[in-house]
Design a protein around this motif. Sequence first.
Motif, short mmCIF file in Angstrom:
data_model
loop_
_atom_site.label_atom_id
_atom_site.label_comp_id
_atom_site.label_asym_id
_atom_site.label_seq_id
_atom_site.Cartn_x
_atom_site.Cartn_y
_atom_site.Cartn_z
N GLN A 23 0.94 -1.11 -0.19
CA GLN A 23 0.04 -0.05 0.04
C GLN A 23 0.82 1.40 0.07
OE1 GLN A 23 -2.46 -0.35 3.53
NE2 GLN A 23 -3.80 -1.80 2.54
N ASP A 24 2.10 1.10 -0.18
CA ASP A 24 2.97 2.40 -0.17
C ASP A 24 3.50 2.46 -1.36
OD1 ASP A 24 3.29 2.78 2.55
OD2 ASP A 24 3.68 0.62 2.82
N SER A 43 4.20 8.02 -0.54
CA SER A 43 2.88 8.22 -0.41
C SER A 43 1.82 7.13 -0.19
CB SER A 43 2.16 9.06 -1.77
OG SER A 43 0.82 9.23 -1.65
N THR A 44 0.60 7.24 0.29
CA THR A 44 -0.47 6.18 0.20
C THR A 44 -1.52 6.42 -0.53
OG1 THR A 44 -1.19 6.99 2.46
CG2 THR A 44 0.33 5.44 2.47
N ASP A 45 -1.64 7.62 -1.12
CA ASP A 45 -2.86 7.90 -1.84
C ASP A 45 -2.68 8.44 -3.13
OD1 ASP A 45 -1.93 10.44 -1.24
OD2 ASP A 45 -3.52 10.95 0.12
N ASN A 48 -0.78 13.03 -2.14
CA ASN A 48 0.01 13.85 -1.03
C ASN A 48 1.23 13.04 -0.91
OD1 ASN A 48 -2.18 15.62 -0.08
ND2 ASN A 48 -3.18 13.87 -0.03
N ARG A 315 -7.44 8.76 1.54
CA ARG A 315 -6.47 9.86 1.67
C ARG A 315 -5.69 10.16 2.98
NH1 ARG A 315 -7.53 14.02 -2.40
NH2 ARG A 315 -7.98 12.81 -4.13
N GLN A 316 -4.32 10.39 2.67
CA GLN A 316 -3.78 10.55 4.23
C GLN A 316 -3.59 11.78 4.38
OE1 GLN A 316 0.04 9.18 1.75
NE2 GLN A 316 1.06 11.13 2.58
N LYS A 317 -3.27 12.10 5.67
CA LYS A 317 -3.09 13.22 6.42
C LYS A 317 -2.18 14.24 5.50
CE LYS A 317 -2.64 15.96 10.74
NZ LYS A 317 -2.48 15.77 12.24
#
Length: 520
Positions: A23-24, A43-45, A48, A315-317
Amino acid sequence: MGTFKNPIIPGFYPDPSICRVNQDYYLVTSTFEYFPGVPIFHSTDLVNWTQIGHVLDRPSQLNLDGTPNSRGIYAPTIRYHNGLFYLITTFVESQYGERRNFYVTSEDPAGPWSEPVWLKGAPGIDPSLFFDDDNRVYYTGNRVPPTGQTHAKHMEIWLQELDVKKGKLIGEPVGIWDGALKVAHAQEAPHLYKKDGYYYLIIAEGGTGFTHAVTVARSRVITGPYEANPRNPILTHRHLGKDATITNVGHGDLVDTQEGDWWMVCLGSRPYGGMFRNLGRETFLAPVRFEDDWPVVCPDTGRIEEEMLGPNLPRQKVISPPTRDEFDQSELGMEWNFIRTPRERFYSLEEKPGYLRLKLRAETLSDCGTPSFVGRRQQHLSFNASTKLTFSPKEHGETAGLTLFHSQTHHYRFEVICVQEQPMVRVVKREGATDEVVGEEPISETPIELKVDARLQELTFLYRNRFGNWQVVSEKQDGRLLSTDRAGGFVGTYIGLYATSNGKESTAYADFNWFDYKGE
């Protein structure tokens, strides 16, 4: 899902390459003559991104001594296989010198990465690695066709098996494709993928300027023959006018998500004030859909938009980088770079805590050397950048200040210098081989604050002491000289802090209390 804004990584971050591990997602870009080399982002998304390090962060990995502007590290490709990350790239020694290809490896993408493995018999630029299902590894690059070039910059994509354990190409090289359009040029940046029994070869064509494009071919056998997509190019903006908000789109790399969707990262530019690209080539994201066993990029509009529907990923922070660096850490932040490989520690965050101390070196910003310079990329069309400087020049030629820097031949210097025993703050414009003083004011003492206010291509240089208001030293200066379209090359604008003794040995230094960058 929601929308996202392009570019996903603004500023001079060209030639993006991407890979996924579960997932990375990890992404790298070119750095040319800047050190450390090859920033790596996580990122994970896919939207970002956070920088986690540099791949080439040791002088033993990257010797940029004497490397001219816009040479150095070209077009890295990142891949992951069996627990190990691979980064392969080209080192361009000079304008007409040797192009040498090498790869490094790491179990941790944040580093440390290995020493380079230099490949013999690997001509061309922009190499890539492909790991096949049978664990065989293949190298792809570009070269002059063995039968000769039929037109200017005509190149061929070639492939050869690689023994990654021994660091040697094995077997025979095979030419597999020379592009979709016979009149196209600069066939480069090959990337191989395998999907549903096909090998897909994606390349860049048309040069990295306005006619840039992404094309694709496929084959059931890795060595070919490769069939060109009749709908090529699959991504370009060259059919748009020069007033388009995004231009010279190309140099793509594909990634599939854990949800089975496909996306492409690519480069592009945002010109402003005319066809001028001060930000250099930036990293953009585009959706991909497969139809009839061919990739279709941006299937709804056929072009990359400033705002698009995003990936179907949580979505990551968003962690916004600080606008001000107080220089209160033990090491410089990852956004800071040097020009070429530093051979001595000319900066310190410890000698005066809370300050960046730059030692004056003989090298200047107009030399092809390693000046006492610490800089970060311009990332917005309009911005202001400021710093607080304590510096008391004693000898003729001792100088320190703030710079807007494209190359040794194209930059602005906003500096404190002593002229006939009078401290002065002045603005120097360099375009070509000469300096022009475009503003100058006497000052009584430092510390003073220096600020550059950029309203698109109009630059204003201001200063103030601790008791005063901002005073203009120079205004209505033309920022277009910092564009590749006027200065040449492949890089973007840096905003930097520097100190020089202009050819003399010196024990002097300059202290910068903070640096502030705000984009609009």
